[in-house]
Motif scaffolding. Structure first.
Motif, short mmCIF file in Angstrom:
data_model
loop_
_atom_site.label_atom_id
_atom_site.label_comp_id
_atom_site.label_asym_id
_atom_site.label_seq_id
_atom_site.Cartn_x
_atom_site.Cartn_y
_atom_site.Cartn_z
N THR A 156 -1.81 5.36 2.35
CA THR A 156 -2.98 4.47 2.30
C THR A 156 -3.03 3.68 3.60
O THR A 156 -1.99 3.26 4.12
CB THR A 156 -2.87 3.51 1.10
N TYR B 17 -11.41 -1.34 -1.82
CA TYR B 17 -10.92 -0.08 -1.25
C TYR B 17 -12.07 0.88 -0.99
O TYR B 17 -12.99 1.00 -1.81
CB TYR B 17 -9.96 0.62 -2.22
N LEU C 245 -7.53 6.79 1.08
CA LEU C 245 -7.64 5.45 0.49
C LEU C 245 -7.41 4.43 1.60
O LEU C 245 -6.43 4.52 2.35
CB LEU C 245 -6.59 5.31 -0.62
N LEU D 232 0.86 -1.19 0.00
CA LEU D 232 0.00 0.00 0.00
C LEU D 232 0.90 1.23 0.00
O LEU D 232 2.02 1.19 0.53
CB LEU D 232 -0.88 0.01 1.26
N ASP D 233 0.39 2.32 -0.56
CA ASP D 233 1.16 3.57 -0.60
C ASP D 233 1.36 4.13 0.81
O ASP D 233 0.64 3.77 1.75
CB ASP D 233 0.44 4.62 -1.46
N HIS E 225 0.09 2.32 -7.97
CA HIS E 225 -0.83 3.45 -7.73
C HIS E 225 -2.16 3.26 -8.48
O HIS E 225 -2.73 4.24 -8.99
CB HIS E 225 -0.21 4.77 -8.20
N GLN E 226 -2.62 2.04 -8.56
CA GLN E 226 -3.74 1.77 -9.48
C GLN E 226 -4.98 2.61 -9.21
O GLN E 226 -5.56 3.19 -10.14
CB GLN E 226 -4.10 0.27 -9.46
N VAL E 227 -5.39 2.66 -7.96
CA VAL E 227 -6.66 3.35 -7.66
C VAL E 227 -6.51 4.85 -7.96
O VAL E 227 -7.37 5.45 -8.60
CB VAL E 227 -7.08 3.11 -6.20
N LYS E 228 -5.39 5.42 -7.53
CA LYS E 228 -5.18 6.86 -7.77
C LYS E 228 -5.13 7.16 -9.25
O LYS E 228 -5.65 8.18 -9.71
CB LYS E 228 -3.88 7.31 -7.09
N1 URA Z 1 -3.98 1.93 -5.33
C1 URA Z 1 -3.29 3.07 -5.02
O1 URA Z 1 -3.28 4.01 -5.79
N2 URA Z 1 -2.63 3.11 -3.87
C2 URA Z 1 -2.64 2.08 -2.95
O2 URA Z 1 -2.03 2.19 -1.89
C3 URA Z 1 -3.36 0.93 -3.30
C4 URA Z 1 -4.02 0.88 -4.49
#
Ligand code: URA
Length: 230
Positions: free
Chosen positions: A105, A132, A200, A101-102, A184-187
């Motif tokens: 996060t 998430y 997050l 995790l970042d 950084h998938q979700v971001k």
């Molecule tokens: N996606 C993100 O951008 N950050 C995370 O820590 C996990 C998934």
């Protein structure tokens, strides 16, 4: 490694003796008689011949941590506190993180010494959902869900993300379920709409849900049932 290979690697048995030991049902792996030469022996397996232990098997270790903000998902960092610093455990050098995790996060982080187990959790092919909770700077539009479900092109990796499921909870909060863990998938997914993720939190990885009794920074060992579910 296959049990026949494991046995013939021991200086005391040749291949023919190994074949015989298996046929005679004298070998046990984790207490169960094994006659199939393909049966897998791992570093965690106890292997015995009659009543003699040939390999004790090292203990497999599995932890669930509630990752706080401001700590690095790495085993070592010259500058910042790492998630391993939060564990009061021996031999931390043997442990690795199943899905980082970042820095800021929070939420569910799984730490183990069992590489096969962590790969099952994290490999995109197994398609286990990572869920998430997301808070954003701008409102989340109705088009997000369709775009995420169709997949987004990531030029850097030259790939299209697997279909992801978005449930909008309020104008600026949502629950997102993805089956991969790209950088950084979700971001980056929200970044596609120029919408910054400001909080997050990972709630779940496959069948494993963050224990609500764990405050940020706390951890516990996984139960046998939780380990088997993966
Ligand atoms: N996606 C993100 O951008 N950050 C995370 O820590 C996990 C998934």
């Amino acid at each position: 490694m296959r049990v026949d290979r494991f046995l013939s690697n021991l200086p005391r048995f040749n291949r023919q003796q190994v074949r015989l030991l298996l046929v005679e049902r004298r070998i046990r792996v984790d207490g169960h008689v094994v006659s199939d030469p393909h049966h897998e022996v791992r570093e965690f397996s106890q292997v015995s011949l009659d009543d003699e232990v040939l390999q004790t098997g090292k203990p497999a270790r599995y932890f669930m941590l509630h990752k706080p903000q401001g700590c690095v998902s790495a085993t070592a960092d010259p500058q910042h506190r790492t998630v391993l610093d939060l564990l009061d455990e021996p031999d931390k050098g043997e442990l690795h993180i199943a899905g980082r995790l970042d820095f800021n996060t929070t939420g569910l982080l799984l730490i183990t010494n069992d590489g096969q187990w962590s790969r099952r959790l994290t490999q995109p092919q197994t398609k286990l959902p990572k869920v998430y909770y997301v808070e954003t700077e701008q409102d989340i539009g109705p088009e997000y869900a369709t775009t995420f479900a169709a997949g987004l092109y990531f030029a850097f990796e030259d790939l299209t993300t697997q279909p992801a499921e978005l449930l909008v909870l309020s104008p600026r909060t949502a629950r997102l379920s993805i089956t991969e863990g790209r950088y950084h998938q979700v971001k980056r997914m929200f970044g596609h709409f120029d919408n910054k993720v400001i909080r997050l939190h990972r709630e779940r990885m496959g069948p494993l849900v963050l224990d609500e009794n764990l405050a940020p920074g706390q951890y516990r060992t996984l139960t046998d049932a939780e380990i088997q579910q993966v």
